[in-house]
Design a protein around this motif. Structure first.
Motif, PDB file in Angstrom:
ATOM      1  N   LEU A  58       0.831  -1.211   0.000  1.00 49.50           N
ATOM      2  CA  LEU A  58       0.000   0.000   0.000  1.00 49.50           C
ATOM      3  C   LEU A  58       0.868   1.264   0.000  1.00 49.50           C
ATOM      4  CD1 LEU A  58      -3.022   0.121  -0.081  1.00 49.50           C
ATOM      5  CD2 LEU A  58      -3.073   0.402   2.378  1.00 49.50           C
ATOM      6  N   ALA A 102       3.985   1.589  -1.167  1.00 49.05           N
ATOM      7  CA  ALA A 102       4.674   1.758  -2.454  1.00 49.05           C
ATOM      8  C   ALA A 102       3.704   2.204  -3.546  1.00 49.05           C
ATOM      9  CB  ALA A 102       5.356   0.452  -2.848  1.00 49.05           C
ATOM     10  N   ALA A 103       2.468   1.658  -3.524  1.00 50.82           N
ATOM     11  CA  ALA A 103       1.488   1.994  -4.573  1.00 50.82           C
ATOM     12  C   ALA A 103       1.157   3.481  -4.590  1.00 50.82           C
ATOM     13  CB  ALA A 103       0.220   1.178  -4.373  1.00 50.82           C
ATOM     14  N   PHE A 104       1.141   4.111  -3.427  1.00 53.03           N
ATOM     15  CA  PHE A 104       0.751   5.523  -3.356  1.00 53.03           C
ATOM     16  C   PHE A 104       1.928   6.487  -3.483  1.00 53.03           C
ATOM     17  CE2 PHE A 104      -3.301   3.900  -2.079  1.00 53.03           C
ATOM     18  CZ  PHE A 104      -4.196   4.879  -2.448  1.00 53.03           C
ATOM     19  N   LYS A 105       3.123   5.970  -3.773  1.00 51.41           N
ATOM     20  CA  LYS A 105       4.293   6.849  -3.874  1.00 51.41           C
ATOM     21  C   LYS A 105       4.152   7.860  -5.020  1.00 51.41           C
ATOM     22  CE  LYS A 105       7.015   5.791  -0.513  1.00 51.41           C
ATOM     23  NZ  LYS A 105       7.282   6.794   0.514  1.00 51.41           N
ATOM     24  N   VAL A 106       3.248   7.563  -5.969  1.00 52.72           N
ATOM     25  CA  VAL A 106       3.094   8.503  -7.097  1.00 52.72           C
ATOM     26  C   VAL A 106       2.228   9.710  -6.730  1.00 52.72           C
ATOM     27  CG1 VAL A 106       3.450   6.822  -8.956  1.00 52.72           C
ATOM     28  CG2 VAL A 106       1.157   7.168  -8.036  1.00 52.72           C
ATOM     29  N   MET A 107       1.468   9.604  -5.638  1.00 51.76           N
ATOM     30  CA  MET A 107       0.584  10.717  -5.256  1.00 51.76           C
ATOM     31  C   MET A 107       1.302  11.653  -4.278  1.00 51.76           C
ATOM     32  SD  MET A 107      -3.173   9.093  -5.163  1.00 51.76           S
ATOM     33  CE  MET A 107      -3.902  10.701  -5.280  1.00 51.76           C
TER      34      MET A 107
END
Lengths: 235, 302
Positions: A19, A21-26
């Motif tokens: 979770l 790592a997945a949101f590192k783009v936001m």
């Protein structure tokens, strides 16, 4: 459901890592923070697995940082996420004789209060830690970390704990550890209330009045007192 | 599980579905609905199987049949909704989708479960609130899109009622895991017909993978497992009533993070009044005062 300590660590680590790592783009503040629904995990992991859950959160945060915001400041992230999980565990068992559950309004209120204290603590820890150790004062870090922690721990942490403690799952939770400081002197109520007041004062100074420690050295005094308060609760 | 705990679970599902709109918008337009369904349900299935692999040993024939029926219903719902949204203005589509609140009590009657007076009154008030949110500006209904949306509405209502019956008999967790697996398989078959290159036709960027992971978690794994889980303890009407508060949640999110919602949602008097009426309807449907009043009246006459 009974989980071995190894599985407690692995499940918490995997959930936090994926979770996180997945949101590192936001990204909210480049190199420092992003939208973090993963902040729902530490209070629940702490309440469920105690120190094992807290260590898993800290290390998983470091691993997730490799996908975007890895740097020297990641060390602060490890400590902050450990505290975000371990503090709720200590506070729950200081104030409730029950095993963590949300079956009564009183318990929901206690969990919400713990999430508030934890969010204020993590925001202070990271923002003031960055200033003390790296000479960087970024007010947005304090604000975003606080709202990320409080919002997601209430919106997703609350349902997560409900599921884990429901009759169908009935997860076997970590036993309470005896508090060393509050176990010897019965001042836990006033001490924790004073700590929360201290945290709220720092919140008002930073978020409402936009005071920064560069121009207000007395904030360092409040920060030092906060460290003392935090230690009392953690030990 | 207490009623409050269950309401918290259901509300968090509504929140997830409202917030997932932000991430759906960030997907590339060339990613087809079948690809989206396969990838999100597939990731969710892999994650759920990895977490609950030990419990999978308890799967029974009943669990498989329940999951198969539910995944067929949800796939049909998603596909009908996709066609409906493409053919109708967004306000009409969302209004028609929200009519589930009226279809569920009607279906409950088929299963000899009579909705209470509060349920019916609450449903009517919620529909009124939805009309107001749309400013009563609903036109251009004579369209194939309306039929698709009504089909979507019907399949979702049937899903809720069937899930209610299945979760009372079988393990909701296992149904949820298997449902994700079957949905991914159905999605993949449809994708294969649409584009035989399937997985190889997608350009995987970091942003796309991130959005897919987020959607797999927040629009599939988390809400569907929790929905099945909470349906074990709640009646279909309560589930539908809490789901009908989605416009309020979306409005709230749009006000808090306007950029994420394209700054298209505005907090005007219509949307605010609509939200208040929907919330009022949800409260009416969630309580039992009309029943109590009827009893009291009956008592006085006696």
């Amino acid at each position: 459901m009974i989980l071995s300590k190894r599985n407690q660590f692995l499940i918490t680590f995997a959930a936090f890592f994926v979770l996180g790592a997945a949101f590192k783009v936001m990204v909210l503040v480049e190199g420092f923070t992003e939208v973090r629904p993963v902040n729902a995990i530490p209070p629940v992991a702490g309440l469920a697995f105690g120190p094992i859950g807290a260590i898993a959160c800290g290390l998983a945060n470091l691993a997730a940082d490799l996908f975007g915001s890895f740097g020297w400041s990641s060390s602060l992230g490890v400590a902050a996420n450990f505290v975000a999980a371990y503090l709720p565990y200590r506070l729950w068992h200081l104030f409730s004789p029950e095993s963590p559950n949300l079956r009564s309004g009183k318990n929901i209120l206690l969990f919400s209060g713990i999430c508030l204290t934890s969010a204020l603590t993590v925001a202070w820890f990271l923002a003031f830690g960055l200033y003390t150790f790296f000479g960087l004062w970024i007010e947005e870090v304090y604000t975003y970390v606080f709202f990320n922690n409080l919002g997601f721990s209430l919106l997703f942490g609350l349902p997560l704990l409900i599921v884990l403690t429901s009759d169908s799952v009935s997860l076997s939770l970590c036993k309470p550890a005896k508090p060393i400081i509050f176990g010897r002197c019965n001042i836990k109520g006033p001490a924790c209330a004073a700590y929360l007041l201290l945290m709220l004062t720092i919140f008002a100074c930073v978020f409402i009045f936009h005071i920064d420690p560069q121009n207000a050295p007395w904030l360092h005094g409040l920060s030092a007192l906060s460290q003392l308060g935090l230690l009392c609760q953690l030990i | 599980m207490t009623k409050t705990e269950n309401n918290i679970l259901l509300f968090s599902i509504t929140l997830c579905w409202s917030a997932s709109y932000v991430f759906i918008k960030s997907l590339p337009p060339e990613l087809s609905s079948f690809a989206y369904l396969t990838l999100t349900a597939g990731i969710a299935a892999v994650v759920l199987v990895a977490i609950f692999w030990r419990q999978l040993k308890q799967i029974t024939r009943g669990t498989i049949i329940s999951a198969l029926i539910l995944s067929l219903l949800i796939t049909a719902n998603l596909l009908a909704e996709r066609e409906g949204i493409a053919l109708l203005p967004a306000s009409n589509a969302s209004f028609l989708a929200a009519l589930t609140i009226l279809v569920v009590p009607a279906l409950m009657l088929l299963f000899k479960q009579k909705p209470t007076r509060n349920h019916i009154a609450g449903a009517v008030i919620i529909v009124l609130g939805l009309c107001l949110t749309n400013r009563f500006a609903l036109s251009a209904f004579v369209n194939a899109g309306t039929l698709y949306m009504l089909l979507a509405c019907l399949t979702y209502a049937v899903y809720i009622v069937v899930a209610d019956r299945c979760t009372k008999k079988e393990n909701p967790l296992l149904i949820g895991v298997l449902m994700m697996v079957f949905t991914a398989v159905f999605g993949f078959i449809l994708w294969l017909f649409e584009n035989p290159a399937t997985f190889f036709s997608v350009t995987y960027t970091r942003e796309l993978l991130s959005s897919l992971f987020i959607l797999a978690f927040f629009s599939k794994a988390y809400p569907f497992i929790l929905l099945l889980f909470s349906q074990k303890y709640a009646d279909p009407m309560r589930v539908t009533v809490i789901a009908s508060t989605e416009p309020i949640v979306t409005l709230g999110l749009a006000v808090i993070i306007p950029a994420a919602f394209g700054a298209g949602e505005t907090l005007d008097i219509f949307s605010l009044a609509g939200a208040v009426i929907i919330a009022g309807g949800a409260v009416v449907a969630g309580t039992h005062f009309l029943k109590a009043r009827k009893r009291a009246e009956g008592g006085m006459h006696a």
